[in-house]
Write a protein that holds these residues in place. Structure first.
Motif, PDB file in Angstrom:
ATOM      1  N   LYS A  68       0.863  -1.181   0.000  1.00  0.00           N
ATOM      2  CA  LYS A  68       0.000   0.000   0.000  1.00  0.00           C
ATOM      3  C   LYS A  68       0.900   1.232   0.000  1.00  0.00           C
ATOM      4  CE  LYS A  68      -3.612  -2.359   2.555  1.00  0.00           C
ATOM      5  NZ  LYS A  68      -4.341  -2.459   3.818  1.00  0.00           N
ATOM      6  N   LEU A  72     -10.143  11.176   1.710  1.00  0.00           N
ATOM      7  CA  LEU A  72      -9.824   9.821   2.154  1.00  0.00           C
ATOM      8  C   LEU A  72     -10.999   9.333   2.980  1.00  0.00           C
ATOM      9  CD1 LEU A  72      -6.117  10.051   3.345  1.00  0.00           C
ATOM     10  CD2 LEU A  72      -6.996   8.864   1.332  1.00  0.00           C
ATOM     11  N   GLY A 106      -6.583  -1.485  -0.199  1.00  0.00           N
ATOM     12  CA  GLY A 106      -6.276  -0.114   0.178  1.00  0.00           C
ATOM     13  C   GLY A 106      -5.786   0.692  -1.002  1.00  0.00           C
ATOM     14  N   GLU A 123     -12.738   5.540   4.756  1.00  0.00           N
ATOM     15  CA  GLU A 123     -12.487   4.141   5.056  1.00  0.00           C
ATOM     16  C   GLU A 123     -13.814   3.401   5.052  1.00  0.00           C
ATOM     17  OE1 GLU A 123     -10.838   1.455   8.666  1.00  0.00           O
ATOM     18  OE2 GLU A 123      -9.586   3.170   8.088  1.00  0.00           O
ATOM     19  N   GLY A 154     -12.953  -1.320   6.357  1.00  0.00           N
ATOM     20  CA  GLY A 154     -11.560  -1.450   6.748  1.00  0.00           C
ATOM     21  C   GLY A 154     -10.554  -1.135   5.661  1.00  0.00           C
ATOM     22  N   GLU A 155     -11.021  -0.600   4.525  1.00  0.00           N
ATOM     23  CA  GLU A 155     -10.122  -0.281   3.410  1.00  0.00           C
ATOM     24  C   GLU A 155     -10.150   1.214   3.140  1.00  0.00           C
ATOM     25  OE1 GLU A 155     -10.333  -4.403   0.868  1.00  0.00           O
ATOM     26  OE2 GLU A 155     -11.639  -2.778   0.243  1.00  0.00           O
ATOM     27  N   GLU A 156      -8.973   1.816   3.089  1.00  0.00           N
ATOM     28  CA  GLU A 156      -8.868   3.228   2.782  1.00  0.00           C
ATOM     29  C   GLU A 156      -9.117   3.439   1.289  1.00  0.00           C
ATOM     30  OE1 GLU A 156      -6.201   6.619   4.758  1.00  0.00           O
ATOM     31  OE2 GLU A 156      -5.063   5.103   3.680  1.00  0.00           O
ATOM     32  N   GLN A 157      -9.918   4.462   0.975  1.00  0.00           N
ATOM     33  CA  GLN A 157     -10.302   4.738  -0.406  1.00  0.00           C
ATOM     34  C   GLN A 157     -10.292   6.244  -0.659  1.00  0.00           C
ATOM     35  OE1 GLN A 157     -14.138   2.863  -1.069  1.00  0.00           O
ATOM     36  NE2 GLN A 157     -13.476   0.986  -0.065  1.00  0.00           N
ATOM     37  N   TRP A 207      -9.888   2.613  -5.108  1.00  0.00           N
ATOM     38  CA  TRP A 207      -8.963   1.911  -4.238  1.00  0.00           C
ATOM     39  C   TRP A 207      -8.557   0.652  -4.976  1.00  0.00           C
ATOM     40  CZ3 TRP A 207     -14.035   1.053  -4.117  1.00  0.00           C
ATOM     41  CH2 TRP A 207     -14.533  -0.211  -3.834  1.00  0.00           C
TER      42      TRP A 207
END
Length: 113
Positions: A18, A36, A95, A38, A41-44, A89
């Motif tokens: 990442k 940004l 991520g 989330e 649980g995934e940053e986008q 993402w």
């Protein structure tokens, strides 16, 4: 640093790292209208684009879809009356990768045209 507008996406495998925090902050400076977020649980990266009507929003959605197909990198797109929400993402790493910032920039260019 090279402008994101001049870059192409690179192949990204499931074991690709990442993006680091320093590079992320730097790249966010090139796409100031993106946030940004989330999800699961995934940053986008996310941006809401506004339009005068549904037809304009749909046409933009189609342009983003064409960009995504050309690169083999696909966002989440929510089409609504007068607005389109786009989230980028990298699914395979769960991520953000530099590719997501490149595609966010291309999405901005598509909106401006």
């Amino acid at each position: 640093m090279t402008s994101l507008k001049g870059l192409s996406c690179e192949a990204c495998s499931a074991d690709a790292p990442k993006i680091g925090e320093d590079e992320k902050r730097s790249l966010l400076g090139e796409i100031p209208d993106w946030q940004l977020v989330e999800l699961d649980g995934e940053e986008q990266l996310q941006r809401v684009f506004r339009f005068r009507n549904f037809a304009e929003a749909q046409a933009f959605t189609n342009r983003v879809g064409e960009l995504a197909e050309a690169e083999g990198h696909h966002p989440a797109i929510l089409l609504e009356w007068g607005r389109v929400t786009v989230r980028w993402w990298t699914h395979s790493i769960g991520g953000l990768h530099k590719n997501d910032f490149i595609m966010a920039t291309r999405t901005d260019v598509a909106y401006e045209s």
